[in-house]
Enzyme design. Structure first.
Site, PDB file in Angstrom:
ATOM      1  N   GLY A 221      -4.061  -4.157   6.017  1.00 18.20           N
ATOM      2  CA  GLY A 221      -3.011  -3.839   6.984  1.00 18.20           C
ATOM      3  C   GLY A 221      -3.308  -2.518   7.662  1.00 18.20           C
ATOM      4  O   GLY A 221      -4.060  -1.696   7.133  1.00 18.20           O
TER       5      GLY A 221
ATOM      6  N   GLU B 260     -11.004   0.483  -3.475  1.00 15.00           N
ATOM      7  CA  GLU B 260     -11.306   0.184  -2.076  1.00 15.00           C
ATOM      8  C   GLU B 260     -11.953   1.389  -1.401  1.00 15.00           C
ATOM      9  O   GLU B 260     -11.463   2.513  -1.524  1.00 15.00           O
ATOM     10  CB  GLU B 260      -9.988  -0.195  -1.375  1.00 15.00           C
ATOM     11  CG  GLU B 260     -10.130  -0.649   0.065  1.00 15.00           C
ATOM     12  CD  GLU B 260      -8.776  -1.020   0.692  1.00 15.00           C
ATOM     13  OE1 GLU B 260      -7.794  -1.178  -0.063  1.00 15.00           O
ATOM     14  OE2 GLU B 260      -8.712  -1.128   1.922  1.00 15.00           O
TER      15      GLU B 260
ATOM     16  N   LYS C 117      -2.950   5.013  -2.624  1.00 14.36           N
ATOM     17  CA  LYS C 117      -3.979   5.783  -1.935  1.00 14.36           C
ATOM     18  C   LYS C 117      -4.427   6.917  -2.850  1.00 14.36           C
ATOM     19  O   LYS C 117      -3.590   7.542  -3.514  1.00 14.36           O
ATOM     20  CB  LYS C 117      -3.420   6.350  -0.632  1.00 14.36           C
ATOM     21  CG  LYS C 117      -3.070   5.283   0.395  1.00 14.36           C
ATOM     22  CD  LYS C 117      -4.331   4.644   0.942  1.00 14.36           C
ATOM     23  CE  LYS C 117      -4.019   3.747   2.132  1.00 14.36           C
ATOM     24  NZ  LYS C 117      -5.246   3.150   2.681  1.00 14.36           N
TER      25      LYS C 117
ATOM     26  N   LYS D 268      -1.021  -1.086  -4.459  1.00 15.10           N
ATOM     27  CA  LYS D 268      -2.206  -0.293  -4.106  1.00 15.10           C
ATOM     28  C   LYS D 268      -1.726   1.126  -3.886  1.00 15.10           C
ATOM     29  O   LYS D 268      -0.731   1.341  -3.193  1.00 15.10           O
ATOM     30  CB  LYS D 268      -2.838  -0.875  -2.843  1.00 15.10           C
ATOM     31  CG  LYS D 268      -3.681   0.063  -2.002  1.00 15.10           C
ATOM     32  CD  LYS D 268      -4.462  -0.734  -0.965  1.00 15.10           C
ATOM     33  CE  LYS D 268      -4.615   0.019   0.339  1.00 15.10           C
ATOM     34  NZ  LYS D 268      -5.316  -0.793   1.363  1.00 15.10           N
TER      35      LYS D 268
ATOM     36  N   SER E  65       0.860  -1.168   0.000  1.00 16.75           N
ATOM     37  CA  SER E  65       0.000   0.000   0.000  1.00 16.75           C
ATOM     38  C   SER E  65       0.903   1.227   0.000  1.00 16.75           C
ATOM     39  O   SER E  65       1.694   1.405   0.931  1.00 16.75           O
ATOM     40  CB  SER E  65      -0.880  -0.033   1.253  1.00 16.75           C
ATOM     41  OG  SER E  65      -1.641   1.152   1.352  1.00 16.75           O
TER      42      SER E  65
ATOM     43  N   ASP F  34      -7.154   2.943  -3.171  1.00 13.11           N
ATOM     44  CA  ASP F  34      -7.886   2.972  -1.893  1.00 13.11           C
ATOM     45  C   ASP F  34      -8.177   4.432  -1.547  1.00 13.11           C
ATOM     46  O   ASP F  34      -7.259   5.226  -1.365  1.00 13.11           O
ATOM     47  CB  ASP F  34      -7.038   2.317  -0.799  1.00 13.11           C
ATOM     48  CG  ASP F  34      -7.772   2.206   0.538  1.00 13.11           C
ATOM     49  OD1 ASP F  34      -8.925   2.683   0.638  1.00 13.11           O
ATOM     50  OD2 ASP F  34      -7.185   1.647   1.492  1.00 13.11           O
TER      51      ASP F  34
ATOM     52  N   ASP G 203     -13.728  -1.813   2.950  1.00 13.74           N
ATOM     53  CA  ASP G 203     -12.816  -1.915   4.098  1.00 13.74           C
ATOM     54  C   ASP G 203     -13.571  -1.336   5.303  1.00 13.74           C
ATOM     55  O   ASP G 203     -14.267  -2.075   6.019  1.00 13.74           O
ATOM     56  CB  ASP G 203     -11.523  -1.148   3.770  1.00 13.74           C
ATOM     57  CG  ASP G 203     -10.540  -1.039   4.925  1.00 13.74           C
ATOM     58  OD1 ASP G 203     -10.833  -1.522   6.021  1.00 13.74           O
ATOM     59  OD2 ASP G 203      -9.444  -0.452   4.740  1.00 13.74           O
TER      60      ASP G 203
ATOM     61  N   LYS H 187      -9.750  -7.165   7.948  1.00 15.85           N
ATOM     62  CA  LYS H 187      -8.786  -6.741   8.966  1.00 15.85           C
ATOM     63  C   LYS H 187      -9.370  -7.215  10.282  1.00 15.85           C
ATOM     64  O   LYS H 187     -10.445  -6.736  10.669  1.00 15.85           O
ATOM     65  CB  LYS H 187      -8.660  -5.212   9.011  1.00 15.85           C
ATOM     66  CG  LYS H 187      -8.018  -4.586   7.800  1.00 15.85           C
ATOM     67  CD  LYS H 187      -8.026  -3.070   7.923  1.00 15.85           C
ATOM     68  CE  LYS H 187      -7.386  -2.443   6.695  1.00 15.85           C
ATOM     69  NZ  LYS H 187      -7.550  -0.967   6.680  1.00 15.85           N
TER      70      LYS H 187
HETATM   71  O1  OSB Z   1      -7.197   1.707   4.464  1.00 15.79           O
HETATM   72  O2  OSB Z   1      -6.069  -0.052   4.275  1.00 15.79           O
HETATM   73  C1  OSB Z   1      -6.214   1.068   4.763  1.00 15.79           C
HETATM   74  C2  OSB Z   1      -3.137   2.034   6.809  1.00 15.79           C
HETATM   75  C3  OSB Z   1      -3.740   2.652   7.883  1.00 15.79           C
HETATM   76  C4  OSB Z   1      -5.098   2.779   7.915  1.00 15.79           C
HETATM   77  C5  OSB Z   1      -5.874   2.277   6.867  1.00 15.79           C
HETATM   78  C6  OSB Z   1      -5.292   1.638   5.804  1.00 15.79           C
HETATM   79  C7  OSB Z   1      -3.895   1.549   5.757  1.00 15.79           C
HETATM   80  C8  OSB Z   1      -3.172   0.973   4.641  1.00 15.79           C
HETATM   81  C9  OSB Z   1      -1.774   0.478   4.928  1.00 15.79           C
HETATM   82  O3  OSB Z   1      -3.569   0.933   3.498  1.00 15.79           O
HETATM   83  C10 OSB Z   1      -1.668  -0.997   4.901  1.00 15.79           C
HETATM   84  C11 OSB Z   1      -0.349  -1.439   5.468  1.00 15.79           C
HETATM   85  O4  OSB Z   1       0.633  -1.385   4.739  1.00 15.79           O
HETATM   86  O5  OSB Z   1      -0.301  -1.842   6.647  1.00 15.79           O
HETATM   87 MG    MG Z   2      -8.335   0.555   3.142  1.00 15.13          MG
END
Ligand code: OSB
Ligand code: MG
Length: 370
Positions: free
Chosen positions: A290, A213, A163, A161, A135, A188, A238, A262
């Site tokens: 994550g 996402e 953001k 992925k 991510s 995402d 999510d 998660k």
């Molecule tokens: O939306 O998946 C998410 C990190 C913190 C809060 C929300 C998210 C995330 C990530 C990071 O996308 C995922 C990771 O590398 O741990």
């Molecule tokens: Mg997410």
């Protein structure tokens, strides 16, 4: 299985690199660890709540408050035949899934260690290695974004992925596509859009993304269902899925075609297994999300990812993308094929370095069975 002693800690750890989502940029994480002791065995859980309520409504402070005042008394000194009994035992506390999950997941670790088995075996896992994706947060420029994608692909990660948020979406996807062609790519939004943005979001269809996402609000199912009808790109939820029942509702309404699991968001391993089984029975692919976990939470995630329904690469990357050093030794590493080994020893199967935990601890509390 009986928990005789519970220890809570708040830790602060700097991130190797900042991480930016649609709700902000972070340079360090503050999080709670749960340590359980019973029958001479020590076990660990990690709470994914942040020091702010931006991803979800919980924070480190609410998790601490609810655990000390309400959850710990429901577990300390109570005999459980199996850790799947823990989440139902917390039922009178409504919500607070992240706080519940940290305690419940530690209970699974305790049970697995007492059985002398890897956590994955106790959870019903079938894989010894799991597929890893990364991510990548919002960067200061598209050049930086493309550079980061290049670095991660060179490490072997199986999907990227990125953001997105309004103003950092179509151009970001286009930049990655222009440089890296057909690499598996998803976005995402962390709930940064509304249904009024449907036409704009539909332009993402041109990029052949594996999914988008959580485009819409954290508590929304209905607008996601409307949006999914207007997109060819699969919607993955999510934030919206904070219980197994909401997962069922989202699938029934056509609000998503994929679900990100998660354990911290839905109350732990037991609920994650139930959501996983539901998705498998409904033909919905799942993958493991994550939350920038330390090695303790990361190890838990790897074990859960070994269940058969996790058919897409997860956000389960190597330790050194996040913390250096991590709280565990050796760190979790990704292989050149973009997979990560599920730790093999009893429980979560990683060595927790007490001195590193001590150094990062801002607060500590010990509770004992009456
Ligand atoms: O939306 O998946 C998410 C990190 C913190 C809060 C929300 C998210 C995330 C990530 C990071 O996308 C995922 C990771 O590398 O741990
Ligand atoms: Mg997410």
């Amino acid at each position: 299985m009986k928990v005789e002693r519970l220890e809570l800690r708040v830790l602060r750890l700097p991130l190797v690199r900042f991480f930016e989502t649609s709700f902000g940029r972070v340079h360090e994480r503050t999080f709670m660890l749960v340590r359980l002791d019973g029958d001479g065995v020590t076990a660990w859980g990690e709470c994914v709540a942040d020091d702010n309520p931006y991803y979800g409504s919980e924070t480190v402070e609410t998790a601490w408050h609810v655990t000390v005042g309400f959850l710990a008394p429901l577990v300390l000194g109570v005999e459980f035949a199996h850790p799947r009994e823990v989440f139902p035992a917390l039922r009178r506390v409504r919500g607070h899934q992240m706080a519940k999950a940290a305690l419940e997941m530690a209970a699974w670790d305790l049970y697995a260690r007492q059985q002398g088995q890897p956590l994955s075996a106790v959870l019903g896992g079938v894989r010894t290695r799991v597929a890893a994706g990364v991510s990548i947060g919002i960067q200061d420029s598209l050049e930086q974004l493309v550079d980061r994608v290049g670095v991660e692909l060179a490490e072997g990660y199986q999907r990227i992925k990125i953001k997105i948020k309004p103003g950092w979406d179509l151009d970001a996807a286009a930049a990655v596509r222009a440089r890296f062609g057909t690499v598996p790519l998803m976005v995402d939004a962390n709930a940064a859009y509304s249904i009024d943005d449907a036409d704009h979001l539909a332009q993402l269809d041109a990029f052949g993304l594996t999914m988008i996402e959580q485009p819409l609000d954290f508590d929304d199912i209905r607008d996601h269902a409307l949006l999914q009808r207007r997109l060819s790109t699969p919607v993955c939820l999510d934030e919206s899925i904070h219980s197994v029942r909401l997962g069922r509702d989202a699938i029934d309404e056509g609000a998503c075609r994929i679900i990100n699991i998660k354990p911290g968001r839905i109350g732990g391993h037991g609920e994650s297994i139930r959501l996983h089984d539901l998705c498998v029975s409904r033909g919905i692919p799942v993958w493991h999300g994550g939350m920038l976990e330390s090695g303790i939470g990361r190890a838990h995630n790897l074990h859960l990812s070994s269940l058969p329904g996790f058919s897409l690469p997860g956000d389960v990357a190597a330790s050194r993308r996040y913390y250096e050093p991590d709280l565990i030794d050796p760190p979790i590493e990704v292989g050149p094929d973009g997979t990560i080994a599920v730790p093999g020893g009893p429980g979560i199967g990683v060595h927790v370095v007490d001195a590193r935990i001590e150094r990062a601890t801002a607060r500590r509390l010990e509770l004992r069975a009456p």
